[in-house]
Design a protein around this motif. Sequence first.
Motif, mmCIF file in Angstrom:
data_model
loop_
_atom_site.group_PDB
_atom_site.id
_atom_site.type_symbol
_atom_site.label_atom_id
_atom_site.label_comp_id
_atom_site.label_asym_id
_atom_site.label_seq_id
_atom_site.Cartn_x
_atom_site.Cartn_y
_atom_site.Cartn_z
ATOM 1 N N UNK A 91 0.789 -1.159 0.130
ATOM 2 C CA UNK A 91 0.088 0.168 -0.004
ATOM 3 C C UNK A 91 0.845 1.316 -0.035
ATOM 4 N N UNK A 92 1.999 1.186 0.055
ATOM 5 C CA UNK A 92 2.946 2.358 0.222
ATOM 6 C C UNK A 92 3.264 2.574 -1.401
ATOM 7 N N UNK A 93 3.477 1.667 -2.114
ATOM 8 C CA UNK A 93 3.773 1.888 -3.452
ATOM 9 C C UNK A 93 2.628 2.178 -4.480
ATOM 10 N N UNK A 94 1.548 1.453 -3.969
ATOM 11 C CA UNK A 94 0.164 1.454 -4.762
ATOM 12 C C UNK A 94 -0.921 1.652 -3.532
ATOM 13 N N UNK A 95 -0.941 2.861 -3.248
ATOM 14 C CA UNK A 95 -2.096 3.327 -2.142
ATOM 15 C C UNK A 95 -3.547 3.029 -2.505
ATOM 16 N N UNK A 96 -4.127 2.662 -1.482
ATOM 17 C CA UNK A 96 -5.844 2.409 -1.856
ATOM 18 C C UNK A 96 -6.391 1.435 -1.154
ATOM 19 N N UNK A 97 -7.590 1.391 -0.997
ATOM 20 C CA UNK A 97 -8.349 0.227 -0.236
ATOM 21 C C UNK A 97 -8.199 -0.986 -1.224
ATOM 22 N N UNK A 98 -8.183 -2.084 -0.447
ATOM 23 C CA UNK A 98 -8.387 -3.552 -1.391
ATOM 24 C C UNK A 98 -9.583 -4.168 -0.890
ATOM 25 N N UNK A 99 -9.918 -4.868 -1.851
ATOM 26 C CA UNK A 99 -11.345 -5.661 -1.661
ATOM 27 C C UNK A 99 -10.804 -7.321 -1.647
ATOM 28 N N UNK A 100 -11.382 -7.709 -0.449
ATOM 29 C CA UNK A 100 -10.939 -9.221 -0.240
ATOM 30 C C UNK A 100 -12.116 -9.980 0.224
ATOM 31 N N UNK A 101 -12.355 -11.328 -0.127
ATOM 32 C CA UNK A 101 -13.295 -11.766 0.426
ATOM 33 C C UNK A 101 -13.346 -12.497 1.962
ATOM 34 N N UNK A 102 -14.491 -12.342 2.280
ATOM 35 C CA UNK A 102 -14.391 -12.654 4.031
ATOM 36 C C UNK A 102 -14.593 -14.148 4.322
ATOM 37 N N UNK A 145 -1.341 -14.789 8.395
ATOM 38 C CA UNK A 145 -1.958 -13.724 9.226
ATOM 39 C C UNK A 145 -1.229 -12.407 9.480
ATOM 40 N N UNK A 146 0.197 -12.811 9.604
ATOM 41 C CA UNK A 146 1.082 -11.754 9.853
ATOM 42 C C UNK A 146 0.962 -10.799 8.575
ATOM 43 N N UNK A 147 1.006 -11.468 7.255
ATOM 44 C CA UNK A 147 0.901 -10.798 6.084
ATOM 45 C C UNK A 147 -0.444 -9.965 6.023
ATOM 46 N N UNK A 148 -1.660 -10.612 6.308
ATOM 47 C CA UNK A 148 -2.844 -9.964 6.184
ATOM 48 C C UNK A 148 -2.849 -8.871 7.114
ATOM 49 N N UNK A 149 -2.202 -8.719 8.315
ATOM 50 C CA UNK A 149 -2.165 -7.678 9.172
ATOM 51 C C UNK A 149 -1.599 -6.502 8.471
ATOM 52 N N UNK A 150 -0.688 -6.534 7.531
ATOM 53 C CA UNK A 150 0.005 -5.550 6.981
ATOM 54 C C UNK A 150 -1.224 -4.651 6.234
ATOM 55 N N UNK A 151 -2.197 -5.079 5.683
ATOM 56 C CA UNK A 151 -3.107 -4.473 4.787
ATOM 57 C C UNK A 151 -4.586 -4.252 5.641
ATOM 58 N N UNK A 152 -4.693 -5.023 6.758
ATOM 59 C CA UNK A 152 -5.971 -5.259 7.415
ATOM 60 C C UNK A 152 -6.927 -3.894 7.685
ATOM 61 N N UNK A 153 -6.101 -2.822 7.955
ATOM 62 C CA UNK A 153 -7.011 -1.498 8.177
ATOM 63 C C UNK A 153 -7.390 -1.022 6.632
ATOM 64 N N UNK A 154 -6.744 -1.507 5.418
ATOM 65 C CA UNK A 154 -7.151 -1.158 4.169
ATOM 66 C C UNK A 154 -8.103 -1.972 3.427
#
Length: 356
Positions: free
Chosen positions: A153-164, A198-207
Amino acid sequence: MVLSTALVGLAFAAQAQDKEVNVVSWGGAYEVSQVEAYNKPFTEATGIKVNMIAADDPATPLKAQIEAGNVTGDVFDVEVSNAIRLCDEGALMEIDPAMLPAAPDGTPAAEDFIDGALLDCAVANIFWGTVIAFDTTKFTGEKPDSAADFFDTAAFPGKRGLPKNPKRTMYLALIADGVPADQVYEVLATPEGVDRAFAKLDTIKNDVVWWEAGAQPVQLLADGEVVMATGYNGRFFDAMVGEGKPFEIIWDGQYMDMDMFVIPKDAPNPEAAMEYLKFATDTQRLADQAKYIAYGPSRKSSAALVGKYKDGTTDMAPHMPTNPDYMKTAVMDDPEFWADHDAELTERFNSWLAGA
């Protein structure tokens, strides 16, 4: 005698008109492709009416109907893991491959379907991929082109859509973290691998904007609520080619799966259901579906018949998830893994979502 024969013919015609089959599928562009390629020609050929019923995941109403002892659907379009589980539980009709139509050159169905496409109680119709798509208008400079970029999200900022759900998120996190596609399940089978995902998912969880139905990621992109989203490749194709949306697909780390037709043991119209299943999975019908959506047919003999999109100009081969170039980094679904680990990983995923 002539009158008697005519009356018998009319009786058969009337009987066919009275028959119907209830097909539960996924809605959206996928449903349209099935209506055009399967349902309309089936009704024309047999006189049997097809009632199409949309669900976010057809396995959900199927399980609910079985548990309630009130099955109203005849044919359900489900993922492989659900087909295996429900068959093991004795809830589905067994399907003899010898009953299915042969290929045009006479090759038996058992030899014509791609490996894994025929199960004891299920017949695959399509191969499909969960892929990343992005809105090209949101990136004026360098554009994302990998699973790792989805998490950057640093190089490509913006929200992400992921399935729940964990099945469509944890693999992508591991791919983005450098795990080769053919080692994803080996890693995910360990506590350390789960923690790593989960550690990797943590990096974008807020986005992340979470979605639950197949039409949502396309809409999220179209509305500008996210700049990138994962979703079903056929839905993105329909938006790009069918509706002219400025989207582009990233094929790196796609998640490959099959959809399968199943018939519950207590289906209200079992004979019509079996006729529908046989018709919809013949060589021509599976090839015809590719005129309407970018999913790969489950029969080998269908491949040569796949040509252009319904617009008559767009070649479908570059948009197929089964394109050899895209398969190099694809993660193939492992239904046995999910049969064993789905409950525990879903519990962990939901706990993670809740912040526990």
